[in-house]
Design an enzyme around this catalytic site. Sequence first.
Site, PDB file in Angstrom:
ATOM      1  N   GLU A  87       5.898  -4.754  12.494  1.00 29.69           N
ATOM      2  CA  GLU A  87       5.564  -3.909  13.644  1.00 29.69           C
ATOM      3  C   GLU A  87       4.070  -3.578  13.723  1.00 29.69           C
ATOM      4  O   GLU A  87       3.533  -3.371  14.816  1.00 29.69           O
ATOM      5  CB  GLU A  87       6.341  -2.595  13.544  1.00 29.69           C
ATOM      6  N   ASP A  88       3.416  -3.518  12.562  1.00 26.07           N
ATOM      7  CA  ASP A  88       2.024  -3.071  12.568  1.00 26.07           C
ATOM      8  C   ASP A  88       1.053  -4.106  13.125  1.00 26.07           C
ATOM      9  O   ASP A  88      -0.106  -3.783  13.386  1.00 26.07           O
ATOM     10  CB  ASP A  88       1.600  -2.671  11.141  1.00 26.07           C
TER      11      ASP A  88
ATOM     12  N   CYS B 203       9.502  -0.136  11.496  1.00 25.83           N
ATOM     13  CA  CYS B 203       8.388  -1.049  11.185  1.00 25.83           C
ATOM     14  C   CYS B 203       8.843  -2.433  10.756  1.00 25.83           C
ATOM     15  O   CYS B 203       8.026  -3.334  10.622  1.00 25.83           O
ATOM     16  CB  CYS B 203       7.473  -0.432  10.145  1.00 25.83           C
TER      17      CYS B 203
ATOM     18  N   LEU C 260       0.829  -1.216   0.000  1.00 32.36           N
ATOM     19  CA  LEU C 260       0.000   0.000   0.000  1.00 32.36           C
ATOM     20  C   LEU C 260       0.860   1.262   0.000  1.00 32.36           C
ATOM     21  O   LEU C 260       1.911   1.300   0.644  1.00 32.36           O
ATOM     22  CB  LEU C 260      -0.873   0.028   1.253  1.00 32.36           C
TER      23      LEU C 260
ATOM     24  N   ASP D  67       2.442  -6.395   2.313  1.00 34.31           N
ATOM     25  CA  ASP D  67       3.025  -5.528   3.348  1.00 34.31           C
ATOM     26  C   ASP D  67       3.489  -6.290   4.601  1.00 34.31           C
ATOM     27  O   ASP D  67       3.796  -5.665   5.622  1.00 34.31           O
ATOM     28  CB  ASP D  67       1.988  -4.471   3.764  1.00 34.31           C
TER      29      ASP D  67
ATOM     30  N   HIS E  15       1.626   6.906  10.021  1.00 33.22           N
ATOM     31  CA  HIS E  15       1.546   6.440  11.406  1.00 33.22           C
ATOM     32  C   HIS E  15       2.202   7.456  12.351  1.00 33.22           C
ATOM     33  O   HIS E  15       3.053   8.239  11.933  1.00 33.22           O
ATOM     34  CB  HIS E  15       2.332   5.131  11.568  1.00 33.22           C
TER      35      HIS E  15
ATOM     36  N   ARG F 266      -5.108   5.001  10.252  1.00 34.36           N
ATOM     37  CA  ARG F 266      -5.159   3.547  10.476  1.00 34.36           C
ATOM     38  C   ARG F 266      -5.702   3.148  11.849  1.00 34.36           C
ATOM     39  O   ARG F 266      -6.172   2.032  12.024  1.00 34.36           O
ATOM     40  CB  ARG F 266      -3.757   2.958  10.307  1.00 34.36           C
TER      41      ARG F 266
ATOM     42  N   ARG G 206      -4.563  -5.784   5.160  1.00 31.70           N
ATOM     43  CA  ARG G 206      -3.439  -6.251   5.975  1.00 31.70           C
ATOM     44  C   ARG G 206      -3.868  -7.176   7.125  1.00 31.70           C
ATOM     45  O   ARG G 206      -3.035  -7.640   7.885  1.00 31.70           O
ATOM     46  CB  ARG G 206      -2.639  -5.043   6.515  1.00 31.70           C
TER      47      ARG G 206
END
Length: 258
Positions: free
Chosen positions: A67-68, A248, A19, A62, A163, A133, A87
Amino acid sequence: MPSKKALVRRPSPRLADGLVTHIAREKVDVGLAVEQWEAYVAALRAHGWETIEVEPADDCPDSVFVEDTVVMFRNVALITRPGAAARRAETAGVEEAVASLGCSVNWIWDPGTLDGGDVLKVGDTVYVGRGGRTNAAGVQQVRAAFEPLGARVVAVPVSKVLHLKSAVTALPDGTVIGHIPRVDRPSLFPGFLSVPEESGAHVVLLGGGKLLMAASAPRTAELLSDLGHDVVTVDISEFEKLEGCVTCLSVRLRELYA
Ligand SMILES: NC(=O)NCCC[C@H](N)C(=O)O
């Protein structure tokens, strides 16, 4: 108990389809990205981190941005519910990895959304970026998960970048650093240092006073070195094309009980 393990996740062969939200799409060289990822992992290992590879998620472009998908506070792993629906399939493998490391596992639930990139911990203060997000329910669920463990959760507006941690991170002494044009409210942080480059706002604390930074921020590296920090750089150009940063690409687990 102090631990020095870090989760990482090998880039998907579909990385180039990742993305992009705030920047123009540029062609990603996946072969080069894999080399850069290996050098990033090698840098963590060279500084004493045991890296643990989460099962790759080849169908998720992704997924390298591990980390996300999970936020750690002490031994508790909060599995996120990423703000981008595309995701969400990434979290299953990460949940397995943290459970097998003995973490206590908790989850963000619908209607909450949270990306780990929106969470910045400075001591026991947990800043949560409310932006594209992460929604209000996500922020409330972080409070519910971590405040009973002693965290102080502070919500921060994020409108200029993907972020919170695209805008700000923190030095070992707790000073928050950011590139002013990308930070919504610098005054929310008790100690704030402005840095000259957008990608200079991202540091990973390697321990022993060392900071891992992207090679794309040489003026910030110079500024931080001049302030007595020990800077290690890696080239992550292919991940930067997808709005990724040094933070990330890993999740550090510093307080495991196992
Ligand atoms: N924590 C992070 O900075 N994650 C970067 C995620 C980039 C990815 N292309 C995304 O838009 O979700």
